[in-house]
Design a protein around this motif. Structure first.
Motif, PDB file in Angstrom:
ATOM      1  N   ARG A 190       0.817  -1.219   0.000  1.00 27.06           N
ATOM      2  CA  ARG A 190       0.000   0.000   0.000  1.00 27.06           C
ATOM      3  C   ARG A 190       0.848   1.266   0.000  1.00 27.06           C
ATOM      4  NH1 ARG A 190      -5.150  -1.196   0.127  1.00 27.06           N
ATOM      5  NH2 ARG A 190      -5.798  -3.264   0.865  1.00 27.06           N
ATOM      6  N   LYS A 191       2.164   1.075  -0.008  1.00 29.63           N
ATOM      7  CA  LYS A 191       3.079   2.201  -0.092  1.00 29.63           C
ATOM      8  C   LYS A 191       4.127   1.898  -1.141  1.00 29.63           C
ATOM      9  CE  LYS A 191       2.789   3.265   4.879  1.00 29.63           C
ATOM     10  NZ  LYS A 191       3.556   3.330   6.148  1.00 29.63           N
ATOM     11  N   LEU A 192       4.406   2.876  -2.006  1.00 21.67           N
ATOM     12  CA  LEU A 192       5.520   2.724  -2.926  1.00 21.67           C
ATOM     13  C   LEU A 192       6.821   2.818  -2.140  1.00 21.67           C
ATOM     14  CD1 LEU A 192       4.443   4.922  -5.980  1.00 21.67           C
ATOM     15  CD2 LEU A 192       4.195   2.448  -5.687  1.00 21.67           C
ATOM     16  N   ILE A 193       7.771   1.974  -2.472  1.00 16.92           N
ATOM     17  CA  ILE A 193       9.067   1.917  -1.793  1.00 16.92           C
ATOM     18  C   ILE A 193       8.843   2.018  -0.276  1.00 16.92           C
ATOM     19  CG2 ILE A 193      11.452   2.741  -1.797  1.00 16.92           C
ATOM     20  CD1 ILE A 193      10.931   4.153  -4.378  1.00 16.92           C
ATOM     21  N   PRO A 194       8.292   0.995   0.340  1.00 17.00           N
ATOM     22  CA  PRO A 194       7.886   1.074   1.754  1.00 17.00           C
ATOM     23  C   PRO A 194       8.999   1.447   2.717  1.00 17.00           C
ATOM     24  CG  PRO A 194       6.981  -0.889   0.708  1.00 17.00           C
ATOM     25  CD  PRO A 194       7.948  -0.297  -0.262  1.00 17.00           C
ATOM     26  N   THR A 195      10.248   1.131   2.384  1.00 17.22           N
ATOM     27  CA  THR A 195      11.346   1.431   3.300  1.00 17.22           C
ATOM     28  C   THR A 195      11.821   2.880   3.210  1.00 17.22           C
ATOM     29  OG1 THR A 195      12.951   0.665   1.648  1.00 17.22           O
ATOM     30  CG2 THR A 195      12.154  -0.955   3.248  1.00 17.22           C
ATOM     31  N   ALA A 196      11.311   3.647   2.258  1.00 18.42           N
ATOM     32  CA  ALA A 196      11.740   5.037   2.078  1.00 18.42           C
ATOM     33  C   ALA A 196      11.111   5.931   3.144  1.00 18.42           C
ATOM     34  CB  ALA A 196      11.347   5.530   0.691  1.00 18.42           C
ATOM     35  N   PRO A 197      11.754   7.046   3.461  1.00 15.32           N
ATOM     36  CA  PRO A 197      11.157   8.006   4.396  1.00 15.32           C
ATOM     37  C   PRO A 197       9.803   8.495   3.883  1.00 15.32           C
ATOM     38  CG  PRO A 197      13.454   8.560   3.951  1.00 15.32           C
ATOM     39  CD  PRO A 197      13.078   7.492   2.973  1.00 15.32           C
ATOM     40  N   ARG A 202       5.945  10.848  -0.243  1.00 11.99           N
ATOM     41  CA  ARG A 202       4.987  11.893  -0.627  1.00 11.99           C
ATOM     42  C   ARG A 202       5.483  12.647  -1.857  1.00 11.99           C
ATOM     43  NH1 ARG A 202       4.670  12.576   5.037  1.00 11.99           N
ATOM     44  NH2 ARG A 202       6.159  14.313   4.941  1.00 11.99           N
ATOM     45  N   TRP A 203       6.767  12.975  -1.868  1.00 14.11           N
ATOM     46  CA  TRP A 203       7.324  13.679  -3.041  1.00 14.11           C
ATOM     47  C   TRP A 203       7.172  12.812  -4.279  1.00 14.11           C
ATOM     48  CZ3 TRP A 203      10.832  12.672  -6.791  1.00 14.11           C
ATOM     49  CH2 TRP A 203      11.231  13.751  -7.592  1.00 14.11           C
ATOM     50  N   LEU A 204       7.471  11.522  -4.147  1.00 12.97           N
ATOM     51  CA  LEU A 204       7.392  10.621  -5.287  1.00 12.97           C
ATOM     52  C   LEU A 204       5.963  10.500  -5.801  1.00 12.97           C
ATOM     53  CD1 LEU A 204       8.771   8.595  -7.163  1.00 12.97           C
ATOM     54  CD2 LEU A 204       8.407   6.845  -5.412  1.00 12.97           C
ATOM     55  N   ALA A 205       5.003  10.398  -4.890  1.00 16.07           N
ATOM     56  CA  ALA A 205       3.597  10.310  -5.307  1.00 16.07           C
ATOM     57  C   ALA A 205       3.201  11.540  -6.115  1.00 16.07           C
ATOM     58  CB  ALA A 205       2.694  10.136  -4.091  1.00 16.07           C
ATOM     59  N   GLY A 206       3.645  12.698  -5.657  1.00 16.22           N
ATOM     60  CA  GLY A 206       3.349  13.928  -6.389  1.00 16.22           C
ATOM     61  C   GLY A 206       4.013  13.960  -7.751  1.00 16.22           C
ATOM     62  N   TYR A 207       5.239  13.473  -7.824  1.00 19.11           N
ATOM     63  CA  TYR A 207       5.959  13.448  -9.098  1.00 19.11           C
ATOM     64  C   TYR A 207       5.257  12.534 -10.100  1.00 19.11           C
ATOM     65  CZ  TYR A 207       9.680  12.685 -12.512  1.00 19.11           C
ATOM     66  OH  TYR A 207      10.400  12.591 -13.672  1.00 19.11           O
ATOM     67  N   LEU A 208       4.835  11.356  -9.641  1.00 20.12           N
ATOM     68  CA  LEU A 208       4.150  10.423 -10.539  1.00 20.12           C
ATOM     69  C   LEU A 208       2.837  11.017 -11.043  1.00 20.12           C
ATOM     70  CD1 LEU A 208       4.847   7.106  -8.602  1.00 20.12           C
ATOM     71  CD2 LEU A 208       5.828   7.783 -10.798  1.00 20.12           C
ATOM     72  N   ARG A 355      19.062   7.503   1.693  1.00 23.75           N
ATOM     73  CA  ARG A 355      20.016   6.792   2.553  1.00 23.75           C
ATOM     74  C   ARG A 355      19.481   6.834   3.980  1.00 23.75           C
ATOM     75  NH1 ARG A 355      24.733   6.930   5.721  1.00 23.75           N
ATOM     76  NH2 ARG A 355      26.207   5.270   5.153  1.00 23.75           N
ATOM     77  N   GLY A 356      18.969   5.702   4.426  1.00 28.94           N
ATOM     78  CA  GLY A 356      18.351   5.685   5.744  1.00 28.94           C
ATOM     79  C   GLY A 356      17.127   6.577   5.769  1.00 28.94           C
ATOM     80  N   ARG A 357      17.089   7.515   6.704  1.00 30.02           N
ATOM     81  CA  ARG A 357      15.974   8.448   6.812  1.00 30.02           C
ATOM     82  C   ARG A 357      16.224   9.741   6.051  1.00 30.02           C
ATOM     83  NH1 ARG A 357      12.789   5.134   6.941  1.00 30.02           N
ATOM     84  NH2 ARG A 357      11.225   6.763   7.243  1.00 30.02           N
ATOM     85  N   LEU A 358      17.365   9.850   5.397  1.00 25.10           N
ATOM     86  CA  LEU A 358      17.685  11.044   4.625  1.00 25.10           C
ATOM     87  C   LEU A 358      17.267  10.844   3.172  1.00 25.10           C
ATOM     88  CD1 LEU A 358      21.304  11.746   5.961  1.00 25.10           C
ATOM     89  CD2 LEU A 358      19.157  12.806   6.725  1.00 25.10           C
ATOM     90  N   TRP A 359      16.828  11.919   2.535  1.00 24.10           N
ATOM     91  CA  TRP A 359      16.475  11.839   1.125  1.00 24.10           C
ATOM     92  C   TRP A 359      16.568  13.221   0.492  1.00 24.10           C
ATOM     93  CZ3 TRP A 359      12.248  14.373  -1.102  1.00 24.10           C
ATOM     94  CH2 TRP A 359      11.364  14.987  -0.208  1.00 24.10           C
TER      95      TRP A 359
END
Length: 382
Positions: A190-197, A202-208, A355-359
């Protein structure tokens, strides 16, 4: 104890030309006490640039390395072939064409495979994220269609990094030909790239949304249909008539990687869908003379994502341990890094670094990725 079984020079056989074995080839002089042979089925395609090839950013030749040329340069024997079995009692590797190779030590760096649902004779064309040659063939198919004025509908299965990259670069390819892009990304999570911050997601969803990629989360691919792909809500059984049809012309599977099929016939312990079971010395749990690294290896002590960076970091340990095993010395232990940098190529001069919690996202991320990729490729071209 030493791996030597008798007199003469020991023989190290490398099966596969993945990241770790490319490193061993470049540092072949550090194993000068042994003869070395590499067995590979063809070219090494650098997966880190695969999405860019599909999107038209890179030419296929830019992501290809010829193991035969490297072997010649660094003094290894090279054999074109595939592994079919091991006779560990006799220390013989069996190839699919019937040839056998004697070995003292053998190392497997076979990468991974990309499972797909069964294709139908009448229905959408079915592709997988691996081998990369499939993505090149898909690019040719689509560019031919765009040049004819067609605009095929595309479905990408997999909401991880690979699926997201492919969906975005399919959009970029359509833009290059000024063609309408009908692209749907299907994710069982239910989440794209679940391990991402969460901020990166949210940024990715907006970009898509901005580029017009339709996203279906919480949906699993069930089967191909003559008119497209059948999907169903994750966790809902088929008996509840929950299936829906996504009409499409092409389905690209990037929903997860699996160990290569050759591992199943070796008589060695596998850890489910993870790969060949190895200790942190990178030795098989069944045989200290069998080593493995990269995607095909599954550390007993750690569960790692299938990222090329781990194969790259395992390579120096693999080299040191092959040498130590030859000479009967203590072996090193591979300690995986706690966090790994991932940079997604999202097409249209956009990247997403995590990288971890940074993006961070944008053109600078993609430029950084291009620099890292080109640096890797340059090591094996010159």
């Amino acid at each position: 104890m030493s791996a030597l079984r008798g007199g003469g020079r020991p023989h190290i056989v490398l099966i596969g030309a993945g990241h770790a074995h490319l490193y061993l080839m470049r540092h072949r002089r550090r194993l000068a006490a042994a003869d070395m042979t590499i067995v590979d089925p063809g070219a090494f395609w650098y997966s880190g640039m695969a999405a860019g090839v599909l999107g038209g950013t890179h030419a296929p030749a830019e992501v290809r390395i010829d193991p035969v040329r490297l072997a010649r340069r660094y003094g290894l024997e090279s054999i074109r072939g595939r592994l079919s079995g091991l006779d560990r009692s006799e220390h013989k590797a069996q190839l699919t064409d019937g040839r056998t190779l004697d070995y003292d030590l053998i190392s497997l760096n076979l990468g991974s495979s990309a499972p797909t649902l069964t294709a139908l004779s009448e229905g959408p064309r079915v592709w997988a994220v691996k081998p990369i040659a499939q993505l090149i063939a898909l690019r040719h198919q689509l560019t031919s269609a765009y040049e004819r004025g067609e605009h095929p509908a595309l479905v990408v299965v997999g909401g991880g990094a690979s699926g997201v990259e492919l969906a975005c670069n399919l959009h970029s390819l359509a833009v290059r030909y000024a063609a309408p892009a009908a692209i749907t990304l299907v994710s069982s999570s239910r989440k794209l790239i679940p391990t991402a911050p969460s901020g990166a997601r949210r940024w990715l969803a907006g970009y898509l949304r901005r580029i017009g990629v339709e996203v279906r989360v919480g949906m699993r691919a069930v089967s191909h249909h003559r008119d497209g792909l059948l999907i169903a809500e994750e966790g809902v059984t088929r008996g509840q008539d929950a299936m829906r049809l996504l009409a499409c012309d092409h389905v690209i599977h990037a929903g997860g990687l699996a160990p290569p099929g050759a591992l199943g016939g070796l008589g060695l312990t596998l850890l489910g869908s993870r790969g060949l079971a190895v200790h942190d010395t990178l030795q098989s749990v069944d045989d200290p003379d069998v080593f493995a690294a990269g995607d095909c290896a599954a550390l007993v002590e750690h569960v790692l994502p299938r990222l090329g960076v781990y194969g790259v970091r395992q390579a120096p340990v693999l080299l040191a341990n092959l040498k130590a095993r030859l000479h009967g010395r203590p072996l090193q232990r591979y300690r995986p890094q706690a966090q790994a940098l991932t940079i997604l190529n999202l097409g249209q001069d956009q990247g997403l670094a995590i990288r971890g919690r940074l993006w961070w996202a944008g053109r600078s991320s993609l430029l950084w990725k291009h620099w890292l990729d080109e640096r890797f490729m340059a090591r094996h071209r010159h």
